[in-house]
Design a protein around this motif. Structure first.
Motif, PDB file in Angstrom:
ATOM      1  N   GLU A 158      -1.039 -15.351  17.680  1.00 57.00           N
ATOM      2  CA  GLU A 158      -0.234 -14.501  16.809  1.00 57.00           C
ATOM      3  C   GLU A 158       0.564 -15.424  15.898  1.00 57.00           C
ATOM      4  OE1 GLU A 158       3.300 -11.134  17.340  1.00 57.00           O
ATOM      5  OE2 GLU A 158       1.819 -11.445  18.944  1.00 57.00           O
ATOM      6  N   VAL A 204       5.249 -19.496  14.800  1.00 60.52           N
ATOM      7  CA  VAL A 204       6.306 -18.837  14.031  1.00 60.52           C
ATOM      8  C   VAL A 204       6.709 -19.706  12.851  1.00 60.52           C
ATOM      9  CG1 VAL A 204       7.277 -17.368  15.818  1.00 60.52           C
ATOM     10  CG2 VAL A 204       7.985 -19.736  15.701  1.00 60.52           C
ATOM     11  N   LEU A 217       1.718 -18.467  20.141  1.00 62.98           N
ATOM     12  CA  LEU A 217       2.532 -17.864  19.082  1.00 62.98           C
ATOM     13  C   LEU A 217       2.961 -18.934  18.094  1.00 62.98           C
ATOM     14  CD1 LEU A 217       4.286 -15.544  17.862  1.00 62.98           C
ATOM     15  CD2 LEU A 217       6.092 -16.272  19.445  1.00 62.98           C
ATOM     16  N   THR A 277       8.881  -6.941  16.476  1.00 67.62           N
ATOM     17  CA  THR A 277       7.818  -6.460  17.374  1.00 67.62           C
ATOM     18  C   THR A 277       8.354  -6.241  18.781  1.00 67.62           C
ATOM     19  OG1 THR A 277       6.085  -7.589  16.115  1.00 67.62           O
ATOM     20  CG2 THR A 277       5.585  -7.032  18.393  1.00 67.62           C
ATOM     21  N   TYR A 286       3.251 -15.055  26.101  1.00 65.39           N
ATOM     22  CA  TYR A 286       3.188 -16.117  25.090  1.00 65.39           C
ATOM     23  C   TYR A 286       3.376 -17.463  25.784  1.00 65.39           C
ATOM     24  CZ  TYR A 286       3.752 -12.175  21.932  1.00 65.39           C
ATOM     25  OH  TYR A 286       3.578 -10.994  21.263  1.00 65.39           O
ATOM     26  N   PHE A 335       8.351 -11.256  14.389  1.00 68.72           N
ATOM     27  CA  PHE A 335       8.063 -11.305  15.821  1.00 68.72           C
ATOM     28  C   PHE A 335       9.165 -10.618  16.621  1.00 68.72           C
ATOM     29  CE2 PHE A 335       8.690 -13.474  19.918  1.00 68.72           C
ATOM     30  CZ  PHE A 335       7.524 -13.059  20.544  1.00 68.72           C
TER      31      PHE A 335
END
Length: 345
Positions: A66, A41, A39, A76, A178, A73
């Protein structure tokens, strides 16, 4: 290529932060089994889009990574686990510019100035890590949003943090999904985002952060550059690496900016080495008024383009002296200013 659990990359401006983040994310993601992701970010939708585009070009399977903003996030997760929070499936998100309209609906007889003060208190509490409050205005606004099946931007992070903090099964599922977390522009973090990261970083989840600590400019919206400084204490044992080559600026500009930053450094950053050759001249001009400043800029533009018919006689003479060096047209010149009021000058 670092293999340890926690990595902090200190990167000044123009050192290739995004390229580094993409390369590291791609390498970590490519080694993951099905059902697990890396992940990445960041803080803006534009930056998240760029990360996704660059990662897609690396040929890594899309189900292995992602890239998203913190808010995207977290949203989600809220939608995935809405039942745990007793949220409706189709709850909506209130945009920042809609919050004042809702406040006016909730408190129609309260003056606008007082409504804004209440909203400021609401936002400050939501950005804190306090689990409860006795403030009736905060409680009323939070209940009002829930009745309308809404959350605002502050709720997105706060509710996600408390979801992970209070529900061990959700926390375990997220950590299992993750396995690597990579954070862009870490100097722009706030306390709530740090808490979210800490809750996700457990059970062998690795955390890599990259940022330019002396470029922290978002304190007005809650970010705290001190979080960059304490990363190695929060995530321990931590390895600290540095990017020391600048690919964006010439040696002249880099030397000047380094002098400015060195006056009040937030964080020890290695001296940057320019990869571009020296070119151009950086000039500092002190004007006695805003109009004098504007006139100076106009005269410099006239000189750069070789003069204009509308220039005063003295200015045209100066331009003629530099005409042999003229190299640009109006379309090649940018004028940057900090305040809109300066544009009219």
């Amino acid at each position: 290529m670092h293999e340890g659990p926690y990595l902090l990359i200190v990167a000044g401006p123009g050192t290739g932060k995004t390229a580094t983040l993409v390369a590291r994310t791609a390498r970590l993601a490519s080694s993951l089994p099905a059902g697990q992701k890396a992940l990445a970010v960041t803080f803006t939708n534009k930056a998240a889009g760029e990360l996704n585009d660059r990662l897609a070009r690396q040929g890594i399977p899309a189900d292995r990574y992602e890239a998203a903003t913190f808010h995207a996030f977290a949203l989600t997760l809220l939608r995935r686990y809405h039942a745990r929070l007793k949220f409706p499936l189709a709850f909506s998100v209130v945009a920042p510019d809609e919050v004042e309209f809702l406040a006016a609906e909730l408190w129609p007889d309260v003056p606008a100035k007082e409504r804004r003060a209440r909203l400021k208190r609401v936002s400050a509490w939501k950005a804190s890590l306090e689990a409860a409050t006795a403030d009736p205005d905060i409680l009323a606004f939070r209940r009002f949003l829930r009745d309308k099946e809404c959350v605002d931007f502050d709720d997105i992070l706060r509710d996600t943090v408390f979801l992970l903090r209070d529900d061990a099964s959700v926390r375990d599922e997220v950590r299992s999904a993750y396995r690597h977390i990579l954070v862009d522009e870490y100097q722009d973090m706030n306390a709530m985002q740090e808490e979210l990261l800490k809750l996700m970083a457990g059970d062998g989840v690795s955390v890599s952060a990259i940022g330019a600590p002396n470029q922290a400019i978002y304190g007005f919206r809650g970010s705290d550059a001190a979080l960059f400084e304490r990363f190695s204490g929060v995530f321990s044992p931590c390895t600290v690496l540095a990017l020391e080559k600048n690919y964006r600026s010439s040696e002249n500009l880099l030397a000047a900016s380094t002098q400015v930053i060195a006056r009040a450094p937030r964080f020890k950053v290695p001296a940057l080495a320019a990869t571009l050759p020296p070119h151009g001249v950086l000039t500092e001009h002190a004007a006695y008024s805003d109009r004098a400043e504007a006139s100076y800029v106009a005269r410099e533009i006239q000189a750069i383009i070789g003069g204009t018919g509308l220039a005063p006689r003295a200015a045209r003479a100066a331009c003629a002296a530099r005409a042999a060096d003229a190299w640009a047209s109006f379309g090649d010149i940018a004028v940057l200013y900090r305040l809109n009021a300066q544009a009219a000058r």
